[in-house]
Design a protein around this motif. Structure first.
Motif, mmCIF file in Angstrom:
data_model
loop_
_atom_site.group_PDB
_atom_site.id
_atom_site.type_symbol
_atom_site.label_atom_id
_atom_site.label_comp_id
_atom_site.label_asym_id
_atom_site.label_seq_id
_atom_site.Cartn_x
_atom_site.Cartn_y
_atom_site.Cartn_z
ATOM 1 N N THR A 196 0.627 -1.059 -0.089
ATOM 2 C CA THR A 196 0.350 -0.095 0.070
ATOM 3 C C THR A 196 1.045 1.570 -0.111
ATOM 4 O OG1 THR A 196 -1.508 -1.137 1.058
ATOM 5 C CG2 THR A 196 -1.833 0.678 1.282
ATOM 6 N N ALA B 140 -1.470 5.058 0.704
ATOM 7 C CA ALA B 140 -3.741 4.819 0.427
ATOM 8 C C ALA B 140 -4.123 3.741 -0.885
ATOM 9 C CB ALA B 140 -4.472 5.827 1.033
ATOM 10 N N ALA C 110 3.003 2.666 3.020
ATOM 11 C CA ALA C 110 2.542 3.325 4.403
ATOM 12 C C ALA C 110 2.341 3.166 5.657
ATOM 13 C CB ALA C 110 0.392 3.104 3.712
#
Length: 231
Positions: free
Chosen positions: A119, A122, A158
């Protein structure tokens, strides 16, 4: 009236004659019945025999015309699938084919180069590579023979520690270590495009270098190559 002896003899003779005629008639009738009634028909061996007509049947075997769709090998058996040399095998993919780096083995690289979903800012990428990044640079080597381009979405993961405020770069090089294309600067706040021409390269090395740490006490973070693919 008394008959004489001579007259009596004459009458006896005439009385016997009808009986002889009767016996002769019976014998003649018996012979005729045996001749006409018991006659057999005899077929001679040289009588003509019935003729038999034989019709010959001709079997015709069809010969395949050149260009038929079914291929055969030297044993005249149908050949299943293509010839590995004709199709090029795993090192010579068919034109237009695409393969993800996550489906290929790393030839050389550290333990921080792993195939897994990532990821970045997002956004989720299912077919991806997770690559460690530090000041000295961490890398992963892949076989790319037969492919002409590498494309991916890149950035700092992330879920990586030391992601906020960190900066790094991703560079692609050939087997000799010479850079191919431009390096791509990565941050946690952005998703960047990586697109490199790898024509004629049997192997490529992908390296991530940390150029700035968001935490002065940390010298490492994880980058991601989202849906990295060879085509």
């Amino acid at each position: 009236m008394d008959l004489t002896k001579q007259e009596r003899r004459a009458r006896r003779r005439w009385g016997v004659i009808p009986k002889w005629f009767e016996l002769l008639a019976i014998c003649a009738a018996t012979i005729a019945a045996g001749f006409f009634g018991g006659r057999e028909t005899v077929v001679r061996a040289d009588d003509p025999k019935p003729e038999v007509t034989v019709t010959a049947t001709t079997t015709v075997t069809a010969t395949p015309e050149p260009g038929d769709s079914a291929d055969t090998d030297t044993d005249n058996e149908p050949r299943v699938g293509g010839d590995p040399e004709e199709s090029g095998g795993p090192e010579s993919p068919p034109p237009g084919s695409v393969v993800y780096l996550s489906d290929r083995d790393v030839i050389d690289g550290g333990s921080d180069a792993n195939a897994q979903p990532v990821t970045i800012r997002a956004k989720h990428f299912a077919k991806s590579v997770r690559l460690g990044c530090n000041g000295a640079g961490e890398s992963a080597v892949y076989s790319t023979s037969g492919y002409t381009r590498l494309e991916a979405k890149v950035g700092i993961l992330a879920d990586s520690h030391n992601a906020i405020g960190s900066v790094g770069s991703i560079q692609v090089a050939n087997a000799a270590g010479n850079p191919i294309g431009e390096e791509v600067v990565i941050r946690s706040s952005a998703i960047e495009d990586l697109s490199v021409d790898i024509s004629g390269q049997d192997q490529i090395r992908i390296t991530c270098v940390m150029t700035k740490s968001g935490d002065e006490s940390s010298s490492h973070f994880y980058s991601g190559l989202g849906n990295a693919a060879l085509s």
